[in-house]
Design a protein around this motif. Structure first.
Motif, PDB file in Angstrom:
ATOM      1  N   ILE A 106       0.868  -1.173   0.000  1.00 59.20           N
ATOM      2  CA  ILE A 106       0.000   0.000   0.000  1.00 59.20           C
ATOM      3  C   ILE A 106       0.903   1.221   0.000  1.00 59.20           C
ATOM      4  CG2 ILE A 106      -1.678   1.350   1.335  1.00 59.20           C
ATOM      5  CD1 ILE A 106      -2.554  -1.357   2.619  1.00 59.20           C
ATOM      6  N   VAL A 107       0.725   2.102  -0.980  1.00 60.34           N
ATOM      7  CA  VAL A 107       1.426   3.390  -0.981  1.00 60.34           C
ATOM      8  C   VAL A 107       0.456   4.434  -0.451  1.00 60.34           C
ATOM      9  CG1 VAL A 107       2.416   5.215  -2.411  1.00 60.34           C
ATOM     10  CG2 VAL A 107       3.064   2.839  -2.827  1.00 60.34           C
ATOM     11  N   ALA A 108       0.815   5.045   0.671  1.00 58.51           N
ATOM     12  CA  ALA A 108       0.010   6.105   1.277  1.00 58.51           C
ATOM     13  C   ALA A 108       0.574   7.441   0.822  1.00 58.51           C
ATOM     14  CB  ALA A 108       0.048   5.977   2.799  1.00 58.51           C
TER      15      ALA A 108
ATOM     16  N   GLU B 176      -4.353   0.212  10.939  1.00 58.17           N
ATOM     17  CA  GLU B 176      -5.353  -0.347  10.021  1.00 58.17           C
ATOM     18  C   GLU B 176      -4.671  -0.961   8.806  1.00 58.17           C
ATOM     19  OE1 GLU B 176      -8.268   2.571   8.836  1.00 58.17           O
ATOM     20  OE2 GLU B 176      -8.246   3.467  10.836  1.00 58.17           O
ATOM     21  N   PHE B 177      -3.704  -0.238   8.247  1.00 59.12           N
ATOM     22  CA  PHE B 177      -3.014  -0.739   7.057  1.00 59.12           C
ATOM     23  C   PHE B 177      -2.210  -1.998   7.366  1.00 59.12           C
ATOM     24  CE2 PHE B 177      -3.229   3.857   5.540  1.00 59.12           C
ATOM     25  CZ  PHE B 177      -4.296   3.619   4.681  1.00 59.12           C
ATOM     26  N   VAL B 178      -1.578  -2.048   8.531  1.00 58.67           N
ATOM     27  CA  VAL B 178      -0.828  -3.247   8.924  1.00 58.67           C
ATOM     28  C   VAL B 178      -1.779  -4.439   9.024  1.00 58.67           C
ATOM     29  CG1 VAL B 178       0.459  -4.335  10.811  1.00 58.67           C
ATOM     30  CG2 VAL B 178       1.077  -2.030  10.053  1.00 58.67           C
ATOM     31  N   ARG B 179      -2.928  -4.249   9.658  1.00 62.08           N
ATOM     32  CA  ARG B 179      -3.914  -5.341   9.767  1.00 62.08           C
ATOM     33  C   ARG B 179      -4.398  -5.767   8.391  1.00 62.08           C
ATOM     34  NH1 ARG B 179      -5.601  -2.348  14.312  1.00 62.08           N
ATOM     35  NH2 ARG B 179      -7.248  -1.341  13.102  1.00 62.08           N
ATOM     36  N   GLU B 180      -4.651  -4.802   7.515  1.00 65.18           N
ATOM     37  CA  GLU B 180      -5.104  -5.126   6.155  1.00 65.18           C
ATOM     38  C   GLU B 180      -4.063  -5.951   5.410  1.00 65.18           C
ATOM     39  OE1 GLU B 180      -5.827  -2.945   1.893  1.00 65.18           O
ATOM     40  OE2 GLU B 180      -6.337  -1.797   3.699  1.00 65.18           O
ATOM     41  N   LEU B 181      -2.806  -5.563   5.507  1.00 66.00           N
ATOM     42  CA  LEU B 181      -1.754  -6.306   4.809  1.00 66.00           C
ATOM     43  C   LEU B 181      -1.633  -7.727   5.344  1.00 66.00           C
ATOM     44  CD1 LEU B 181       0.761  -3.377   4.552  1.00 66.00           C
ATOM     45  CD2 LEU B 181      -0.181  -4.627   2.589  1.00 66.00           C
ATOM     46  N   ALA B 182      -1.754  -7.902   6.652  1.00 62.56           N
ATOM     47  CA  ALA B 182      -1.702  -9.248   7.225  1.00 62.56           C
ATOM     48  C   ALA B 182      -2.878 -10.083   6.734  1.00 62.56           C
ATOM     49  CB  ALA B 182      -1.693  -9.176   8.747  1.00 62.56           C
ATOM     50  N   ARG B 183      -4.081  -9.495   6.663  1.00 62.81           N
ATOM     51  CA  ARG B 183      -5.267 -10.213   6.174  1.00 62.81           C
ATOM     52  C   ARG B 183      -5.165 -10.536   4.695  1.00 62.81           C
ATOM     53  NH1 ARG B 183      -8.147  -6.389   9.133  1.00 62.81           N
ATOM     54  NH2 ARG B 183      -8.637  -5.319   7.198  1.00 62.81           N
TER      55      ARG B 183
END
Length: 194
Positions: free
Chosen positions: A131-133, A180-187
């Motif tokens: 993800i690029v923020a 949130e982004f860390v959780r999304e990447l793990a999922r």
């Protein structure tokens, strides 16, 4: 060994290294399983030295990894990804700088960056989800340039709005969306594995 649902979060700071009130510092203190790439004592502008420092941290972790990089830490991560094959669950790449354009005063000039191995910026597809923020008013990169990098890397681009360079000077301290982004990447990784 780590629980597969709880990857180690590897924090990759930019060229200013550890900053006390930075959102990466707060994230490292809040999450249960983090490692931060330590500051360099020598060769602080050397791309090779920075990539080697990231590789040493990654090599010391037995379980799954999510990378959280900011600024030049993004460039360290994409250079690292070009030469290393360690499986990574995903990477949050926050406000990458445009090293190929002139940066504001106080930052390295393109000639210094080139001489130290940073240029050209890698544009190959990353071998892990990312993800690029991006900020709409980042003094270190125009949004259009960041969007091009995200496209080339195969990253999902997230527009954060006018957040400057997403650092303490821009008012970020705490940045809850990072979690949130860390959780999304793990999922994302777990969903792909099933």
């Amino acid at each position: 060994m780590n629980n597969p649902e709880n990857p180690t979060v590897v924090i990759v700071p930019g060229l200013r290294d550890h900053v006390a009130d930075h959102w990466q510092t707060h994230l490292a203190e809040k999450l249960p399983n983090t490692r931060t790439v330590p500051p360099l004592e020598h060769d602080k502008l050397s791309r090779d030295a920075r990539v080697a420092a990231l590789d040493r941290v990654v090599a010391d972790i037995a379980g799954p990894i999510v990378i959280v990089a900011h600024s030049a830490g993004v460039m360290i991560t994409v250079h690292w990804a070009q030469r290393h094959t360690r499986a990574i669950r995903g990477a949050l790449l926050a406000t990458p700088p445009d090293f190929e354009s002139r940066l504001p005063d106080g930052y390295p000039a393109p000639d210094d960056l080139s001489r130290n191995g940073w240029l050209p910026t890698p544009r190959e597809l990353l071998p892990f989800p990312s993800i690029v923020a991006a900020s709409t008013n980042d003094p270190l990169a125009r949004l259009a340039q960041v969007a091009e990098m995200a496209r080339d890397w195969g990253s999902r681009l997230v527009h954060l709005g006018a957040v400057g360079h997403l650092n303490p000077a821009s008012g970020y301290g705490l940045w809850p969306r990072a979690e949130e982004f860390v959780r999304e990447l793990a999922r994302t990784y777990e969903d792909a594995a099933h």
